[in-house]
Design an enzyme around this catalytic site. Structure first.
Site, mmCIF file in Angstrom:
data_model
loop_
_atom_site.group_PDB
_atom_site.id
_atom_site.type_symbol
_atom_site.label_atom_id
_atom_site.label_comp_id
_atom_site.label_asym_id
_atom_site.label_seq_id
_atom_site.Cartn_x
_atom_site.Cartn_y
_atom_site.Cartn_z
ATOM 1 N N ASP A 1 -6.990 -10.203 13.686
ATOM 2 C CA ASP A 1 -5.634 -10.751 13.572
ATOM 3 C C ASP A 1 -5.160 -11.364 14.888
ATOM 4 O O ASP A 1 -5.713 -11.083 15.966
ATOM 5 C CB ASP A 1 -4.673 -9.640 13.138
ATOM 6 N N ASP B 1 0.745 -14.082 4.659
ATOM 7 C CA ASP B 1 1.270 -12.728 4.498
ATOM 8 C C ASP B 1 2.124 -12.606 3.245
ATOM 9 O O ASP B 1 2.452 -11.487 2.821
ATOM 10 C CB ASP B 1 2.124 -12.348 5.718
#
Length: 750
Positions: free
Chosen positions: A491, A560
């Protein structure tokens, strides 16, 4: 009055007295003798860069200039372009220059701009040779250009992928002079396109709303798509586009289309300049914003690849060309099947212990999923990672949460027949961490200024080789936690603010470029040691989706936002340039955690199954009926997911232009297909059934049509064998009579 006169007299005398001394201090520069360097004459010739169906034609003129004549359909005899006349007089400079440099008669947007040691800025590139090689259906053409005054050399490299109809283009800029030079603009590629009208399709977006579609007819002057975000280059814009030629309408099936995508994970700039002749020049490459780059003598700068394709059959074929190239060459691991999974994030967030994880693993195995991924929250002791406010950078296992260690969890997953994955974010540090306290010199910062936070974290300086070693070490050490780690979620949750590098010192302008090259250095080392580990590229969702990163990553987290309704548009936009085998798409809980929308479990599965299927929820919160339905969807998905991973994509309708969205994947031999249909907004029953015109089938074949995961079909032809001709010409009419309803159909030739 007398005092004033006296003062002025004294002042005048002082000026006269000092004037000779001042004059002696002024350095007089003698004018340089004007000599014109003779440019070698060359033979006028055509350079053809060819794929199976397309052709890029460069024309080398007798004066040594190189121009772009054609990019499009293949011409049987490229040498006919020797007679080509652009019709542009000297008023328009050198016209369609293949790699335009600032200098000479070129006065438009340059691909190359250089500042030399003597302060001059002019560069004029002339043809100095061509070299061709071929290997495994990839033909490479290298065109050498040279500035005979400064010695600067530019090699234009074109890799033509025959079967995929894709051309990769980049430049290699060498300082062959005697003094350092500074690159101001250093684009990868320039493409001169002739036409009357150009419809540009590109994307924009933000967190949880990536890859939204913009379309506009280009007017005269310059249109630019770019980013200056640094680490999260694609959060707002993606370095990809489509140009529909000689039209103001977008078509999946008709017309000439040029598509391009820059393989770079940092700041990019793509400019579209429609000039006074109504033609278009596209210049694509690293964004020169705050990124002057000095080259020492004999040093070479290699720009990232620009990926080009041409389609004479609309945007759909342009996408299929890029997808095929990506699966075969551009994505790490290609179209290899990746496991279905349960990710812990939305099901547990930071609040979990060993028992929580073991029970989620049990549930994942029971539902037929194939991997469990432990997300954020598993690390840091002094500053426990119980929220996003601390601990990032301290990569030891939190033994208060997981006293048995990661190997215990990973081994348990394997004992249940699941693979195991784990989350890291190694480029970042919370201010509240041992790392930030121990190595403040590793933080991206500017002296005397506040170090701005995003998501409560700071950015590490990947231009520094020591930091690169640390970040690689985070990956390597995480893999050493268990021999049963199969997957890493990598990430990166913030952009660059107020940049500064302690390591670079006075070379601050190299930061944006060296940061990305540092990331690539890390990932090269990762792949040398861990060639078989599946690695997902995540960056606040889809903020690092590009072919520079996909060279090292198997897939990416598209957003997301897990809301199925929102994902329809996100995944549609993504599909224009990136294949489904790279798109991670998860079923999450309702109300959705990002939007609070409530959609049916079927709708959520039907959207997620059009990519790499995963789940992101707490399974124990599902009812028995929902668990049984999830089992059913996962089982059916596994039976035809090879089509999603490796099939040809056909977008049947657009969620931007219709209340219905449909797409399908077809096997290369056209014997199998899977069709996804969605109703985003149902108006009334007066509309009747919705007819979709399927594509990509063999009209002479008969296909058995089976709706998936239902007991009662909404298609009257369900279970029947129907001709491809019928299905592609109005026979596929289904009853989607509800907003947020959906249906998936499997087709198999009989």
């Amino acid at each position: 009055m007398n005092k004033i006169v006296r003062f002025l007299s004294i002042a005048a005398a002082m000026i006269i007295a000092l004037a000779p001394a001042y004059a002696r201090k002024v350095k007089k520069v003698a004018p340089k003798e004007h000599t014109t360097v003779e440019i070698p004459k060359v033979t006028k010739q055509v350079i053809a860069v060819e794929t199976s169906s397309t052709q890029l034609i460069l024309l080398v003129n007798a004066n040594g200039t190189v121009q772009t004549c054609h990019y499009g359909r293949k011409i049987a005899d490229p040498n006919e372009f020797l007679n080509y006349n652009s019709g542009l007089g000297s008023l328009y400079g050198d016209g369609a220059v293949t790699y335009p440099a600032q200098g000479g008669r070129f006065i438009s947007e340059p691909a190359l701009s250089v500042k030399y040691a003597d302060g001059y800025r002019n560069t004029e590139l002339y043809f100095a040779g061509v070299n061709r090689t071929s290997k495994d259906l990839v033909n490479t053409t290298e065109v050498l250009l040279k500035d005979y005054v400064t010695g600067l050399e530019v090699k234009l490299v074109y890799d033509a992928y025959l079967k995929e109809d894709v051309i990769l283009s980049h430049s290699e800029i060498t300082n062959a002079g005697k003094a350092p030079v500074t690159l101001i603009d250093y684009a990868s590629s320039s493409m001169y396109v002739r036409g009357d009208k150009f419809l540009l399709t590109h994307t924009y977006g933000d967190w949880a709303a990536e890859m939204q579609i913009d379309r506009e007819v280009l007017t005269h002057n310059i249109k630019v798509i770019e980013t200056k975000r640094g680490t999260q280059a694609t959060q707002w814009n993606n370095p990809s586009f489509m140009l529909s030629l000689n039209t103001d309408s977008f078509s999946e099936t008709d017309g000439d289309v040029i598509a391009g995508s820059l393989a770079w994970s940092g700041n990019f700039r793509i400019s579209f300049e429609k000039d006074v002749t109504h033609n278009l020049n596209v210049v694509a490459g690293i964004n020169p914003f705050s990124s002057e780059y000095e080259l020492a003598q004999n040093q070479t700068f290699i720009t990232p690849d620009m990926i080009w394709t041409f389609s004479s059959e609309g945007a759909g074929q342009a996408s299929r060309n890029i997808h095929a190239w990506a699966r075969n060459f551009g994505v790490y691991g290609g179209a290899a099947i990746k496991p279905t999974l349960l990710n812990s994030w939305e099901g547990a967030y930071f609040s979990f212990n060993t028992e929580t994880l073991l029970r989620m693993i049990d549930d994942a195995a029971a539902m037929g999923l194939e991997m469990f991924v432990l997300d954020d929250g598993w690390f840091a002791m002094d500053y426990p990672r119980d929220s996003d406010k601390q601990g990032l950078g301290d990569w030891e296992v939190n033994t208060k949460k997981i006293p048995e260690g990661i190997d215990y969890i990973a081994s348990y997953a394997h004992s249940k027949g699941l693979k195991f994955g784990i989350w890291i974010e190694p480029e970042m540090a919370n201010p509240k961490s041992n790392l930030a306290k121990t190595h403040p010199d590793w933080i991206v910062r500017s002296p005397g200024r506040e170090i701005y936070q995003q998501r409560n974290q700071w950015l590490l300086d990947l231009s520094n080789p020591d930091v690169q070693d640390f970040v690689y070490g985070v990956f390597d050490n995480t893999m050493q936690l268990s021999k049963n780690i199969d997957y890493i979620k990598f990430d990166s949750n913030r952009p660059v603010y107020s940049y500064g590098s302690d390591y670079l010192g006075k070379d601050q302008s190299k930061f944006y470029v060296d940061y990305v090259q540092g990331l690539y250095n890390i990932m090269r080392r990762v792949r040398e040691k861990y060639p078989d580990t599946i690695v997902q590229c995540c960056s606040s969702g889809g903020a690092r989706v590009d072919y520079g990163s996909l060279k090292y990553f198997n897939e990416y987290w598209a957003s997301d936002d897990t809301d199925a309704m929102e994902r329809i548009k996100i995944q549609y936009g993504t599909s224009l340039f990136y294949p489904a085998c790279t798109i991670a798409s998860h079923v999450s809980a309702v109300p959705n955690h990002q939007t609070t929308n409530v959609t049916s479990l079927k709708f959520r599965f039907d959207v997620a199954c059009s990519g790499r299927l995963g789940m992101e929820l707490q399974p124990k919160n599902l009812t028995e009926e929902e668990r049984a339905f999830a089992d059913r969807c996962i089982t059916s998905y596994k039976s035809w997911r090879d089509l999603v991973f490796a099939g040809d994509l056909y977008r049947i309708s657009s969620p931007y232009e219709s209340d219905y969205y449909a797409l399908m994947y077809v096997s290369e031999d056209k014997s199998r297909a899977v069709v996804f249909t969605y109703c985003a907004n149902y108006l009334n029953r007066a509309i009747g059934t919705k007819t979709f015109t399927l594509q990509g089938l063999d009209p002479s074949k008969k296909y058995k049509v089976t709706e998936q995961n239902v007991d009662k079909s909404i298609f009257s032809g369900n279970g029947k064998t129907l001709s491809g001709e019928y299905l592609m010409n109005g026979g596929f009419n289904i009853k989607l009579f509800k907003t947020m309803s959906s249906a998936v159909f499997y087709l198999e030739a009989q």
